[in-house]
Design a protein around this motif. Sequence first.
Motif, short mmCIF file in Angstrom:
data_model
loop_
_atom_site.label_atom_id
_atom_site.label_comp_id
_atom_site.label_asym_id
_atom_site.label_seq_id
_atom_site.Cartn_x
_atom_site.Cartn_y
_atom_site.Cartn_z
N SER A 1 0.83 -1.21 0.00
CA SER A 1 0.00 0.00 0.00
C SER A 1 0.86 1.26 0.00
CB SER A 1 -0.94 0.01 1.21
OG SER A 1 -0.20 -0.13 2.42
N THR A 2 1.99 1.22 0.70
CA THR A 2 2.91 2.35 0.71
C THR A 2 3.61 2.49 -0.63
OG1 THR A 2 3.25 2.06 3.09
CG2 THR A 2 4.87 3.39 1.90
N ILE A 3 4.00 1.37 -1.22
CA ILE A 3 4.63 1.39 -2.54
C ILE A 3 3.70 2.05 -3.55
CG2 ILE A 3 5.47 -0.04 -4.45
CD1 ILE A 3 6.32 -2.11 -2.30
N GLU A 4 2.42 1.66 -3.53
CA GLU A 4 1.45 2.23 -4.46
C GLU A 4 1.26 3.73 -4.21
OE1 GLU A 4 -2.08 -0.09 -4.15
OE2 GLU A 4 -1.18 -1.86 -5.08
N GLN A 5 1.24 4.13 -2.96
CA GLN A 5 1.08 5.54 -2.64
C GLN A 5 2.24 6.35 -3.21
OE1 GLN A 5 0.86 6.43 1.56
NE2 GLN A 5 1.39 8.57 1.25
N LEU A 6 3.47 5.86 -3.02
CA LEU A 6 4.64 6.59 -3.51
C LEU A 6 4.69 6.63 -5.03
CD1 LEU A 6 7.27 5.23 -0.96
CD2 LEU A 6 6.24 7.51 -0.99
N LEU A 7 4.34 5.53 -5.67
CA LEU A 7 4.33 5.52 -7.14
C LEU A 7 3.23 6.41 -7.68
CD1 LEU A 7 5.03 1.76 -7.96
CD2 LEU A 7 6.56 3.70 -8.32
N GLU A 8 2.09 6.45 -7.02
CA GLU A 8 1.01 7.32 -7.47
C GLU A 8 1.40 8.79 -7.32
OE1 GLU A 8 -3.72 8.12 -6.60
OE2 GLU A 8 -2.92 6.08 -6.39
N GLU A 9 2.11 9.12 -6.26
CA GLU A 9 2.59 10.49 -6.10
C GLU A 9 3.55 10.86 -7.23
OE1 GLU A 9 4.29 10.56 -2.22
OE2 GLU A 9 2.36 10.55 -1.18
#
Length: 505
Positions: free
Chosen positions: A103-111
């Motif tokens: 979930s954190t990986i996805e958040q950072l990639l989405e940013e």
Amino acid sequence: MEHTGMDADVIVAGAGPTGLMLACELRLAGVDVMVVERLPDRTGESRAGGIHSRTLEVLDQRGILDRFLDAGELQPVGHFSGMYLDFDDSESRHPYPLMILQSTIEQLLEEWAGELGVRIRRSSEVIGIRQDADGVTVETGSEDAGTTSLRARWLVGCDGGRSAVRKLAGIGFPGTPATMTALIGDVELPELREDYVWVRRTPAGDYSAIAFEPGWFRVITSEYDRVVGRDEPVTFEQLRESLVRVAGTDFGINSPRWVSRFNDAARQADRYREGRVLLAGDAAHIHFPAGGQGLNMGVQDAVNLGWKLASVVRGDAPESLLDTYHAERHPVGARVLQNTRAQSALARPGAQHDALREIFGELMVFDDVNRHLRGMLTALDVRYALDGDHPLVGRRVPDADLKTADGETCVYELLHEGRPVLVGLEGNPVVAAVAKGWADRVDYVEAVAEEEAWPVPSIDEVPAPAAVLVRPDGHVAWAAHPGEEPDAAALRAALTTWFGPARQG
């Protein structure tokens, strides 16, 4: 970039790590990309929980690694079917796995995607596709907006193991069915220390707990010869009951954030491309999540595909370049399916499997065995079948320290813009002259290598080359032996193969 009648150059289905990484790679290369995602928001589920060395290198190559390092925690150990592996810090600047929730990986990639201008449409499930000579029409549906028709030149399915894109494109997904069931959940375990990690095997199966955040643990149970349908609902009570069956106690687990189920089914798309439709990540391959390889392989699929698809969209390279995506990544996926099947077999309870595990454990104390397994799990040893006799060709380039006219740098810093780089390390005029024909697409850098030898997993080290052509995905397309006159014809052939013909004038 405007195209009459086109909503985007490329539509990416799926806003998981693979889809987001691919969208960023395309946007970095100047391609207009749109991501369509079935879910209305990012999920709180975090099935994957780590990033291996090669993926850390990929993020470093794009200049965004620090974001992930700040959000996770490096671990000095990994494992093969629960048997610990030693990591060698001479093989990479980033030898250790990073524990970080998906979930954190996805958040950072989405940013990052937002910074690059990637468009993301949520609540948009792919329900139909139609190809023609010029592009793909993608039908999406949602409860709120109904059916929407989108048009793009290319469609990439990054929409998971049950990929609608794969099914609609008629791509086969052969493999082996599940033989076991595992339950996973993020829960509180008040009786354990926050830094505690354990893995236990019993006659009924195995269970583990990993501390990801203060007070929260990821608990996993595996029961062999117990198969549950994928569509059956999963509850916290089932996780608790499974833990009791396997461990004899539930250890007081409580307050679940989420629970889910997985198994050891292993399947792979029989082709990664069907016309203008391509697949990446779990849409192309599923397997038992042993060793944490799935998310990493998906991100690496995206980085292999992104620059190739961008070159085709821009008209720099012919569509045949996309055939190399399947040729290079399908064998990598097949090897991961093979090693995860092996890990699943080694984990099974019983006298015969215990004996196999004991002998396998004895072999793992040998450096060569440890190195082989380590390279396989981290993907540092991946070598594509490219033309050339230099040992670096086809491998990921080491992040060697360099001196240039502008100061000190390293190879991965030269890849931050996602462009190919030709590095001349002995000031040879032949290399510089050839580079001029591709100056619009390939960055040419003259430098001096700080080290005389470059570390390469599985073969120790090689002498620093006289010159090296590095693709945007960090793999070497051509290299010249030190002290020898570079083969200009071979360099031109490599540049043409990967980046299209030279510009005239």
